[in-house]
Design an enzyme around this catalytic site. Structure first.
Site, PDB file in Angstrom:
ATOM      1  CE  LYS A 185      -1.758   3.172   2.306  1.00  0.00           C
ATOM      2  NZ  LYS A 185      -1.751   4.451   1.585  1.00  0.00           N
ATOM      3  CD  GLU A 260      13.484   0.955   8.710  1.00  0.00           C
ATOM      4  OE1 GLU A 260      14.017  -0.136   8.923  1.00  0.00           O
ATOM      5  OE2 GLU A 260      14.094   2.027   8.694  1.00  0.00           O
ATOM      6  CB  CYS A 294      13.239   8.847   7.872  1.00  0.00           C
ATOM      7  SG  CYS A 294      14.191   7.791   6.787  1.00  0.00           S
ATOM      8  CD  GLU A 392      10.410  13.049  11.190  1.00  0.00           C
ATOM      9  OE1 GLU A 392       9.242  12.679  11.378  1.00  0.00           O
ATOM     10  OE2 GLU A 392      11.266  12.324  10.661  1.00  0.00           O
TER      11      GLU A 392
HETATM   12  P1  NAD Z   1       2.483   8.637   7.331  1.00  0.00           P
HETATM   13  O1  NAD Z   1       2.721   7.886   8.585  1.00  0.00           O
HETATM   14  O2  NAD Z   1       1.460   9.683   7.317  1.00  0.00           O
HETATM   15  O3  NAD Z   1       2.075   7.629   6.166  1.00  0.00           O
HETATM   16  C1  NAD Z   1       2.859   6.499   5.833  1.00  0.00           C
HETATM   17  C2  NAD Z   1       1.959   5.464   5.189  1.00  0.00           C
HETATM   18  O4  NAD Z   1       1.017   5.011   6.164  1.00  0.00           O
HETATM   19  C3  NAD Z   1       1.139   5.981   4.011  1.00  0.00           C
HETATM   20  O5  NAD Z   1       1.056   4.974   3.034  1.00  0.00           O
HETATM   21  C4  NAD Z   1      -0.208   6.232   4.648  1.00  0.00           C
HETATM   22  O6  NAD Z   1      -1.267   6.161   3.728  1.00  0.00           O
HETATM   23  C5  NAD Z   1      -0.292   5.090   5.643  1.00  0.00           C
HETATM   24  N1  NAD Z   1      -1.224   5.281   6.745  1.00  0.00           N
HETATM   25  C6  NAD Z   1      -1.739   6.446   7.236  1.00  0.00           C
HETATM   26  N2  NAD Z   1      -2.617   6.178   8.233  1.00  0.00           N
HETATM   27  C7  NAD Z   1      -2.657   4.826   8.390  1.00  0.00           C
HETATM   28  C8  NAD Z   1      -3.349   3.948   9.260  1.00  0.00           C
HETATM   29  N3  NAD Z   1      -4.211   4.376  10.167  1.00  0.00           N
HETATM   30  N4  NAD Z   1      -3.113   2.627   9.149  1.00  0.00           N
HETATM   31  C9  NAD Z   1      -2.236   2.151   8.250  1.00  0.00           C
HETATM   32  N5  NAD Z   1      -1.574   2.929   7.379  1.00  0.00           N
HETATM   33  C10 NAD Z   1      -1.763   4.259   7.456  1.00  0.00           C
HETATM   34  O7  NAD Z   1       3.919   9.168   6.887  1.00  0.00           O
HETATM   35  P2  NAD Z   1       4.259  10.086   5.629  1.00  0.00           P
HETATM   36  O8  NAD Z   1       3.739  11.446   5.935  1.00  0.00           O
HETATM   37  O9  NAD Z   1       3.880   9.407   4.369  1.00  0.00           O
HETATM   38  O10 NAD Z   1       5.869  10.082   5.689  1.00  0.00           O
HETATM   39  C11 NAD Z   1       6.574  10.926   6.534  1.00  0.00           C
HETATM   40  C12 NAD Z   1       7.021  10.219   7.794  1.00  0.00           C
HETATM   41  O11 NAD Z   1       7.648   8.989   7.468  1.00  0.00           O
HETATM   42  C13 NAD Z   1       8.064  10.981   8.563  1.00  0.00           C
HETATM   43  O12 NAD Z   1       7.758  10.923   9.937  1.00  0.00           O
HETATM   44  C14 NAD Z   1       9.359  10.227   8.304  1.00  0.00           C
HETATM   45  O13 NAD Z   1      10.332  10.367   9.275  1.00  0.00           O
HETATM   46  C15 NAD Z   1       8.875   8.848   8.164  1.00  0.00           C
HETATM   47  N6  NAD Z   1       9.811   8.057   7.344  1.00  0.00           N
HETATM   48  C16 NAD Z   1      10.639   7.160   7.970  1.00  0.00           C
HETATM   49  C17 NAD Z   1      11.550   6.430   7.228  1.00  0.00           C
HETATM   50  C18 NAD Z   1      12.483   5.464   7.885  1.00  0.00           C
HETATM   51  O14 NAD Z   1      13.095   4.661   7.198  1.00  0.00           O
HETATM   52  N7  NAD Z   1      12.617   5.496   9.197  1.00  0.00           N
HETATM   53  C19 NAD Z   1      11.600   6.577   5.862  1.00  0.00           C
HETATM   54  C20 NAD Z   1      10.740   7.485   5.257  1.00  0.00           C
HETATM   55  C21 NAD Z   1       9.836   8.209   6.023  1.00  0.00           C
END
Ligand code: NAD
Length: 496
Positions: A185, A260, A294, A392
């Site tokens: 997804k 992650e 991230c 962050e």
């Molecule tokens: P997000 O958590 O909003 O979304 C990530 C994914 O989760 C998306 O596909 C989203 O649709 C899905 N999602 C949202 N609500 C959900 C739920 N209730 N249940 C299941 N899935 C759900 O994050 P984002 O805004 O897309 O990305 C930014 C964040 O990601 C930042 O905090 C960043 O640090 C983190 N990030 C971490 C890494 C790592 O490797 N540690 C890498 C990239 C991004």
């Protein structure tokens, strides 16, 4: 022939990919994505719901239970991963174009990421063949012990919008190398390149049902994957807030989780550093991908004796970064990916100014066409406990924090709930390596930053996550261990 130097004149429409076939969502609805750099509609994906997730999970379940993929040898899995790598390279410019249109990142960078992704598939092909267990030949003549690794089963893969294709590549080939099947997804903002990957894997010969992609909102599609009892593991990359939801969903069905999450990653710059190299690294790690990594360097700790000099050096670098239309191949930094993210970054800058932090440079939105762009921004003289130092921001915003000695640097660096990455700048080997040992982070860079490659594992300490991706560890993560005792010869009876 597509002209990659301008946005497309037509929206590209995608179906979702379930059981080896392109399918419409049951809702009959779609999600339209606007390029954040041009404010133009560029792509459209299916708005899936729980019924579509059900179909995808059943397809992945059947593919796994019928051993369509797990029964293949490592060599056979490797062959398909290598074909996929070659197809990624062939389609590099097309994939990078859609990555740029949906995400806003510089296209030159996106092309590098697509090539990097192909390289990861090639590495994982080797890992598929290298994966092995253990044996115990020391249990006496009558007994042999075997430890085998088995694929964990159906993996739900939920990914974010900041590196849609690259993050996918840091997971998919390892999950496939382990012999698992996948329900993926992608973020609702950046789904196109995950769907292209489905097309590539099918063309490379991956059996039906092994890689499925359902698109749509996280709160419905992502949540349905988390809640599904027939998904054996979820690999989630995204915010710490949604990571917490993963943990509570897993409490209901005990699925394994790989997480992650976020970071607030320190640069620790000592007076013994090559300051010119460090200033360049600091500028790169805060502004690359508009600071939406991230592992972005999002805190700047500098030894007090060189803090003023270093602040000026970083500011001079930041002023020279080429922010612009990401389709221009000379652009280094493109747009902010989502409207909400843009608002969050601008609010963080405003709050910093309101609490009296000194703005060294940047601080404003940039007017480039219709898009959302922010100047690389540096603060100094920030109050202890400020959100600038704690939260962050996920944007090109950084604040200088002076320190007086090694122990104070350790204390400041580790004073965070996160533990994803840290960069250390010093030419004194004792200082650099000892700091590397003391800092609480899953990834440490010494005299470099944001360095990567599939050989080394990635992942976080503390609230930055659970588990590891990439490297041989990244394949093992998607396996479970079985131990087997094998007895030879006559049994010594228990019942006489
Ligand atoms: P997000 O958590 O909003 O979304 C990530 C994914 O989760 C998306 O596909 C989203 O649709 C899905 N999602 C949202 N609500 C959900 C739920 N209730 N249940 C299941 N899935 C759900 O994050 P984002 O805004 O897309 O990305 C930014 C964040 O990601 C930042 O905090 C960043 O640090 C983190 N990030 C971490 C890494 C790592 O490797 N540690 C890498 C990239 C991004």
């Amino acid at each position: 022939m597509t002209d990659y130097s301008r946005p497309p004149s037509q929206i590209r429409a995608f179906d979702c990919f379930i059981d080896g076939a392109w399918q419409k969502a049951q809702s009959g609805e779609t999600v339209t994505r606007y390029s954040p750099a041009h404010a133009r509609a560029v792509s459209e994906v299916q708005r899936c719901g729980t019924a579509d997730v059900e179909r995808a999970v059943q397809a992945a379940r059947r593919a796994f239970d019928h051993r369509r993929w797990s029964a293949r040898s490592g060599a056979e899995r490797a062959e398909i991963l290598l074909k996929a790598a070659a197809l990624i390279r062939e389609r590099r410019d097309e994939i990078a174009y859609y990555e740029t249109l949906e995400n806003g990142k510089a296209m030159a960078q996106a092309r590098g990421e697509v090539e990097g992704a192909a390289n990861i598939y090639e590495y994982a092909a080797g890992a598929a063949r290298a994966l092995h267990g253990d044996s115990f030949n020391n249990l006496g003549d009558k007994m042999l012990g075997l430890v085998t690794r088995e694929p964990i089963g159906v993996v739900g893969l939920i990914t974010p919008w900041n590196f849609p294709f690259f993050i996918l590549a840091e997971r998919v080939p390892f999950i496939l190398a382990a012999g698992c099947t996948i329900v993926c997804k992608p973020s609702e903002f950046t789904s196109a390149t995950s769907l292209m990957m489905a097309e590539i894997l099918a063309e490379a010969g991956l059996p039906d049902g092994v890689f499925n992609v359902v698109t749509g909102e996280g709160s419905t599609v992502g949540q349905a994957i988390l809640d599904h009892p027939q998904v054996d593991m979820v690999s989630f990359t995204g915010s710490t807030a949604v990571g917490r939801r993963c943990v509570s969903a897993a409490a209901g069905n005990f699925k394994k989780l790989g997480l992650e999450l976020g970071g607030k990653n320190p640069h620790i710059v000592f007076a013994s550093a090559d300051l010119e190299a460090a200033a360049d690294g600091v500028a790169f790690a805060m502004a690359f991908n508009s600071g939406q990594c991230c592992v972005s360097g999002s805190r700047l700790l500098v030894e007090r004796s060189v803090a003023a000099t270093f602040e000026a050096m970083v500011a001079a670098k930041l002023a020279r970064i080429r922010v612009g239309d990401p389709l221009d191949l000379d652009t280094q930094v493109g747009a902010i990916t989502t409207h909400a993210q843009n608002q969050q970054i601008l609010a963080a800058i405003e709050a910093g100014q309101a609490e009296g932090a000194r703005l060294v440079c940047g601080g404003k939105p940039l007017q480039i066409g219709q898009g959302a762009f922010v100047e690389p921004t540096l603060f100094a003289d920030v109050a202890a406990g400020s959100a600038l130092l704690r939260d962050e921001i996920f944007g090109p915003v950084l604040a200088v924090q002076p320190f007086d000695d090694f122990e104070e640097a350790v204390a400041i660096a580790n004073d965070t709930v996160y533990g994803l990455a840290a960069s250390i700048w010093s030419k004194d080997i004792d200082t650099a390596v000892q700091m590397g040992r003391r800092v609480q982070a899953g990834r440490v860079w010494v005299n470099c930053t944001l360095a990567g490659g599939p050989e080394l594992p990635i992942g976080g300490f503390k609230q930055s996550g659970w588990g590891r991706e990439t490297g041989i560890y990244g394949v093992e993560e998607y396996t479970q261990i079985k131990s087997m005792h094998i007895e030879f010869g006559a049994r010594v009876p228990w019942v006489g």
